[in-house]
Design a protein around this motif. Structure first.
Motif, PDB file in Angstrom:
ATOM      1  N   ARG A   1      -8.999 -10.204   3.666  1.00  0.00           N
ATOM      2  CA  ARG A   1     -10.085  -9.819   2.925  1.00  0.00           C
ATOM      3  C   ARG A   1     -10.725  -8.069   2.561  1.00  0.00           C
ATOM      4  NH1 ARG A   1     -14.986 -13.866   3.074  1.00  0.00           N
ATOM      5  NH2 ARG A   1     -13.633 -15.203   2.817  1.00  0.00           N
ATOM      6  N   GLU A   2     -10.511  -7.857   3.172  1.00  0.00           N
ATOM      7  CA  GLU A   2     -11.101  -6.361   3.756  1.00  0.00           C
ATOM      8  C   GLU A   2      -9.153  -5.322   3.381  1.00  0.00           C
ATOM      9  OE1 GLU A   2     -13.859  -4.619   4.553  1.00  0.00           O
ATOM     10  OE2 GLU A   2     -14.318  -6.788   4.830  1.00  0.00           O
ATOM     11  N   LEU A   3      -7.968  -6.151   3.224  1.00  0.00           N
ATOM     12  CA  LEU A   3      -6.829  -5.147   2.608  1.00  0.00           C
ATOM     13  C   LEU A   3      -7.039  -5.108   1.276  1.00  0.00           C
ATOM     14  CD1 LEU A   3      -4.682  -5.706   5.763  1.00  0.00           C
ATOM     15  CD2 LEU A   3      -6.356  -3.029   5.276  1.00  0.00           C
ATOM     16  N   THR A   4      -7.275  -6.288   1.403  1.00  0.00           N
ATOM     17  CA  THR A   4      -7.344  -6.720  -0.592  1.00  0.00           C
ATOM     18  C   THR A   4      -8.069  -6.095  -1.571  1.00  0.00           C
ATOM     19  OG1 THR A   4      -8.559  -8.843  -0.258  1.00  0.00           O
ATOM     20  CG2 THR A   4      -5.865  -8.793  -0.084  1.00  0.00           C
ATOM     21  N   LYS A   5      -9.169  -5.620  -0.463  1.00  0.00           N
ATOM     22  CA  LYS A   5     -10.303  -5.285  -1.028  1.00  0.00           C
ATOM     23  C   LYS A   5      -9.970  -3.204  -1.617  1.00  0.00           C
ATOM     24  CE  LYS A   5     -14.186  -7.455   0.297  1.00  0.00           C
ATOM     25  NZ  LYS A   5     -15.502  -7.314   0.617  1.00  0.00           N
ATOM     26  N   ARG A   6      -9.051  -2.970  -0.510  1.00  0.00           N
ATOM     27  CA  ARG A   6      -8.775  -1.482  -0.697  1.00  0.00           C
ATOM     28  C   ARG A   6      -7.243  -1.254  -1.066  1.00  0.00           C
ATOM     29  NH1 ARG A   6      -8.727   2.067   5.325  1.00  0.00           N
ATOM     30  NH2 ARG A   6      -7.473   4.371   4.211  1.00  0.00           N
ATOM     31  N   PHE A   7      -6.612  -2.048  -1.201  1.00  0.00           N
ATOM     32  CA  PHE A   7      -5.353  -2.120  -1.367  1.00  0.00           C
ATOM     33  C   PHE A   7      -5.216  -2.968  -2.295  1.00  0.00           C
ATOM     34  CE2 PHE A   7      -4.450  -1.240   3.123  1.00  0.00           C
ATOM     35  CZ  PHE A   7      -4.270   0.847   2.723  1.00  0.00           C
ATOM     36  N   GLN A   8      -4.020  -1.960  -3.554  1.00  0.00           N
ATOM     37  CA  GLN A   8      -4.120  -3.198  -4.352  1.00  0.00           C
ATOM     38  C   GLN A   8      -2.189  -3.390  -4.459  1.00  0.00           C
ATOM     39  OE1 GLN A   8      -3.911  -0.595  -8.336  1.00  0.00           O
ATOM     40  NE2 GLN A   8      -3.565  -2.378  -9.544  1.00  0.00           N
ATOM     41  N   VAL A   9      -1.601  -4.481  -4.727  1.00  0.00           N
ATOM     42  CA  VAL A   9      -0.525  -4.761  -4.889  1.00  0.00           C
ATOM     43  C   VAL A   9       0.451  -5.184  -5.819  1.00  0.00           C
ATOM     44  CG1 VAL A   9       1.376  -6.794  -3.777  1.00  0.00           C
ATOM     45  CG2 VAL A   9      -0.793  -6.140  -2.220  1.00  0.00           C
ATOM     46  N   ARG A  10       0.777  -4.753  -6.181  1.00  0.00           N
ATOM     47  CA  ARG A  10       1.418  -4.564  -7.401  1.00  0.00           C
ATOM     48  C   ARG A  10       3.160  -4.188  -7.412  1.00  0.00           C
ATOM     49  NH1 ARG A  10       0.309   1.471  -9.446  1.00  0.00           N
ATOM     50  NH2 ARG A  10       0.616   0.679 -11.904  1.00  0.00           N
TER      51      ARG A  10
ATOM     52  N   GLU B   1       4.995  -1.783  -4.858  1.00  0.00           N
ATOM     53  CA  GLU B   1       4.827  -0.730  -4.297  1.00  0.00           C
ATOM     54  C   GLU B   1       3.082  -1.280  -3.546  1.00  0.00           C
ATOM     55  OE1 GLU B   1       4.621   2.365  -7.014  1.00  0.00           O
ATOM     56  OE2 GLU B   1       2.856   1.805  -7.888  1.00  0.00           O
ATOM     57  N   ILE B   2       2.477  -0.803  -3.332  1.00  0.00           N
ATOM     58  CA  ILE B   2       1.269  -0.940  -2.106  1.00  0.00           C
ATOM     59  C   ILE B   2      -0.061  -0.153  -2.802  1.00  0.00           C
ATOM     60  CG2 ILE B   2      -0.622  -1.458  -0.451  1.00  0.00           C
ATOM     61  CD1 ILE B   2       2.188  -3.195   0.330  1.00  0.00           C
ATOM     62  N   VAL B   3      -0.873  -0.178  -3.349  1.00  0.00           N
ATOM     63  CA  VAL B   3      -1.353   1.451  -3.775  1.00  0.00           C
ATOM     64  C   VAL B   3      -3.045   1.376  -2.863  1.00  0.00           C
ATOM     65  CG1 VAL B   3      -2.688   3.240  -4.869  1.00  0.00           C
ATOM     66  CG2 VAL B   3      -0.677   1.754  -5.649  1.00  0.00           C
ATOM     67  N   ASP B   4      -3.553   2.324  -2.098  1.00  0.00           N
ATOM     68  CA  ASP B   4      -4.730   2.703  -1.949  1.00  0.00           C
ATOM     69  C   ASP B   4      -6.109   3.376  -2.966  1.00  0.00           C
ATOM     70  OD1 ASP B   4      -7.289   3.516  -0.318  1.00  0.00           O
ATOM     71  OD2 ASP B   4      -6.031   4.373   1.634  1.00  0.00           O
TER      72      ASP B   4
ATOM     73  N   SER C   1      -7.602   6.311  -1.836  1.00  0.00           N
ATOM     74  CA  SER C   1      -6.655   8.097  -1.647  1.00  0.00           C
ATOM     75  C   SER C   1      -5.547   7.846  -2.685  1.00  0.00           C
ATOM     76  CB  SER C   1      -6.493   8.273  -0.323  1.00  0.00           C
ATOM     77  OG  SER C   1      -5.607   6.900   0.136  1.00  0.00           O
ATOM     78  N   ARG C   2      -5.774   7.140  -3.112  1.00  0.00           N
ATOM     79  CA  ARG C   2      -4.499   6.895  -4.341  1.00  0.00           C
ATOM     80  C   ARG C   2      -2.767   6.468  -3.467  1.00  0.00           C
ATOM     81  NH1 ARG C   2      -6.083   3.641  -7.298  1.00  0.00           N
ATOM     82  NH2 ARG C   2      -4.326   3.591  -8.274  1.00  0.00           N
ATOM     83  N   ALA C   3      -2.987   7.051  -1.773  1.00  0.00           N
ATOM     84  CA  ALA C   3      -1.327   6.290  -1.671  1.00  0.00           C
ATOM     85  C   ALA C   3      -0.525   5.533  -1.965  1.00  0.00           C
ATOM     86  CB  ALA C   3      -2.005   7.628  -0.133  1.00  0.00           C
ATOM     87  N   LYS C   4       0.274   5.678  -2.475  1.00  0.00           N
ATOM     88  CA  LYS C   4       1.180   4.298  -1.749  1.00  0.00           C
ATOM     89  C   LYS C   4       2.018   4.005  -1.075  1.00  0.00           C
ATOM     90  CE  LYS C   4       1.447   5.756  -6.761  1.00  0.00           C
ATOM     91  NZ  LYS C   4       1.958   6.062  -7.693  1.00  0.00           N
ATOM     92  N   LEU C   5       2.723   2.810  -0.689  1.00  0.00           N
ATOM     93  CA  LEU C   5       4.272   2.660  -0.152  1.00  0.00           C
ATOM     94  C   LEU C   5       5.207   2.145  -1.312  1.00  0.00           C
ATOM     95  CD1 LEU C   5       5.307   1.550   2.487  1.00  0.00           C
ATOM     96  CD2 LEU C   5       3.638  -0.468   2.943  1.00  0.00           C
TER      97      LEU C   5
END
Length: 557
Positions: A139-148, A153-156, A159-163
């Motif tokens: 639950r905490e990770l889904t708040k912090r990161f957006q899975v596109r 890609e996975i975006v913070d 910070s807008r950092a992304k994987l």
């Protein structure tokens, strides 16, 4: 620079201890990274357990070392690279995805870019899918990161950092300046000529940030290691053994030499836990043993593939079901002391076999000497290739460059230069008074014959044609027998092993043939040159060197 060597790695393997040496880590950073790792969940396992409960401690050591090597005050990472060699089934792709999620969670750089890179889109997508699943289960990770999902890609969100997912390609990986990159299954990239260039591009981009890192995780190759994979693996071994200082942390689950070189040892399941750090979690010994027995029943080729993928046994020959039977005994007939100079000193007579020479072929020379006293046959060779072969056979370009670096192959701009160098070597043997005959395929050899004649090697008593095809059947069988009995020894050159591994045999009635057509794309010219030499030595040429008795001061007149 930190000392990343692990000189007692063999003892550590035997004792089941960590392969990560004691390091001056920043303990708070290391502890936070491991805590993040432990809180992630396995998305494709029933019950989706936490990595705290499911993951092996071996990977926590890697997490702690990589992220605990960053100085939080200066933002300098002291371990810039990790190479992990671990067998199939040890959850390396899942753990790799977790490592990159930890990298996102530990990141301090706005808009930083992290890359998951695989040799194929499917392998890259698998790692991404695991990372995305870890986000969606927390639950905490889904708040912090957006899975596109559509962009992989996975975006913070803060910070807008992304994987991001990338395929290993020079065009795709030119330009980005990532902060962290994970390359999965490096061994699959070994034969690609551009792999070295791509890794240089990645490393160049990482140097732009003081905390940048490159993590590579792979199984062993199911063919002899070549190209960039072989170079990276050799570098990791050199750092591990203390022969080189570098910024790469080597974590290599491979047997010590005494086990790796003994089939009886590495085929014993009692040794397997040494190189299976996830045993009891994603791997189970009883199922592995059943799988091993099934593969062993299929023959040598299946055995070697299984051993390379599960036990990280480095393959010397890629053996096939229709292989030349001499290949089974090739590695056991190695004598590393054989050189051109030692042939001249140890032999009473030498014959030369020559094959190839076209622009699309290798030009191969093999010298086969009969040793004074033992009468063993000793083989040494050299090859040449026209530079256009690198373009015409790009799948083999990295391998050919390896042979060139080992001084077993010369890549020339003019094949006539190859003819000249070959003729110089043969003339050296002739001038030493040891050359009995030169044998070669009679088709298209005019330029070679001319080069030999210019150096005084000429005439029907010296240069003879060796009929190819089924007429070489006797030489094929003779070589098999003498390799098995170790009365034919060779110099252990990788180019020769490659040619032997490429050879396929086709029955012709009661005879055997090894031909380029049967062998397909793989080059066999060095083997054909050896068979030409075997055909000549089988005729028992008269000794031309000094008497063995005279050499030992035992001559009686």
């Amino acid at each position: 620079m930190w000392d990343l060597s692990c000189r007692d790695w063999a003892d550590r393997l035997r004792a089941g201890r960590s392969l990560v040496p004691d390091l001056p880590l920043f303990r708070e950073e290391a502890g936070i990274a491991v805590e993040f790792f432990d809180r992630l969940r396995l998305p494709d396992v029933p019950g989706t357990p936490l990595l705290r409960d499911a993951a092996g401690p071996w990977f926590r050591d890697i997490i702690a070392s990589l992220f605990g090597s960053r100085d939080p005050d200066s933002n300098v990472r002291h371990i810039r690279e990790v190479l992990t060699l671990v067998g199939k089934g040890n959850s390396k792709t899942t753990y790799s995805a977790a490592l990159m999620m930890v990298a996102l969670l530990m990141n301090t750089r706005p808009r930083a870019e992290y890359l998951l890179v695989g040799p194929t889109q499917a392998i890259s997508d698998l790692a991404y899918s695991q990372a995305a699943g870890m986000v969606e289960l927390d639950r905490e990770l889904t708040k912090r990161f957006q899975v596109r999902e559509h962009l992989k890609e996975i975006v913070d969100r803060a910070s807008r950092a992304k994987l991001k997912v990338k395929t290993f390609d020079l065009d795709i990986l030119t330009g980005p300046r990532p902060v962290g990159v994970l390359v999965d299954e490096l061994h699959l990239l070994g034969r690609h000529a551009a792999t070295g260039k791509v890794l240089r591009q990645i490393r160049g981009g990482l140097e732009k940030s003081t905390e940048g890192f490159l993590a590579m995780i792979t199984t062993q190759s199911d063919e002899p290691p070549v190209g960039a994979f072989r170079e990276e693996l050799n570098m990791a071994r050199a750092i591990r053994d203390g022969r080189f200082q570098g910024r790469m942390l080597p974590v290599l689950y491979e047997f010590p030499d005494d086990i790796a070189r003994s089939p009886d040892a590495w085929q014993d399941p009692a040794t397997w836990p040494m190189v299976m750090p996830n045993l009891g979690r994603s791997l189970h010994l009883d199922s592995l043993m059943r799988d091993w027995e099934a593969e062993r029943a299929k023959g040598e080729h299946a055995i070697r593939i299984w051993a390379s993928q599960h036990l990280n046994i480095e393959i010397g020959l890629g053996l096939k079901t229709d292989r030349w039977r001499g290949a089974d005994h090739w590695e056991g007939a190695t004598d590393d002391s054989i050189t051109l100079e030692s042939l001249l000193a140890r032999c009473e007579v030498i014959v030369a076999g020559i094959d190839g020479g076209g622009l699309d072929d290798l030009l191969a020379l093999v010298l086969l000497g009969r040793e004074i006293g033992t009468r063993h046959w000793l083989a040494w060779g050299r090859a040449w290739a026209h530079e256009t072969v690198l373009d015409r056979r790009r799948s083999e370009a990295a391998l050919l460059r390896d042979f060139e670096a080992a001084d077993e192959l010369a890549i020339v701009a003019d094949i006539e230069a190859g003819f000249a160098e070959l003729a110089d070597i043969v003339a050296q043997v002739n001038d030493a008074g040891l050359l009995a005959r030169v044998g070669l395929d009679p088709m298209g050899v005019g330029a070679i014959v001319d080069a030999l004649a210019e150096r005084g090697v000429a005439g029907e008593d010296k240069v003879v044609g060796i009929s190819q095809g089924w007429t070489l059947s006797g030489a094929i069988k003779t070589a098999e027998i003498k390799l098995a009995s170790k009365t034919l020894l060779h110099a252990g050159q990788r180019i020769a092993a490659w040619a032997v591994g490429n050879a396929k045999v086709e029955p012709k009635g009661n005879a055997l043939t090894i031909t380029k057509q049967v062998a397909g794309a793989g080059k066999i010219d060095p083997l054909m040159a050896l068979l030409d030499a075997v055909a000549l030595m089988s005729r028992n040429p008269e000794s031309l060197g000094p008497s063995v008795y005279a050499e030992r001061d035992m001559m009686v007149i």
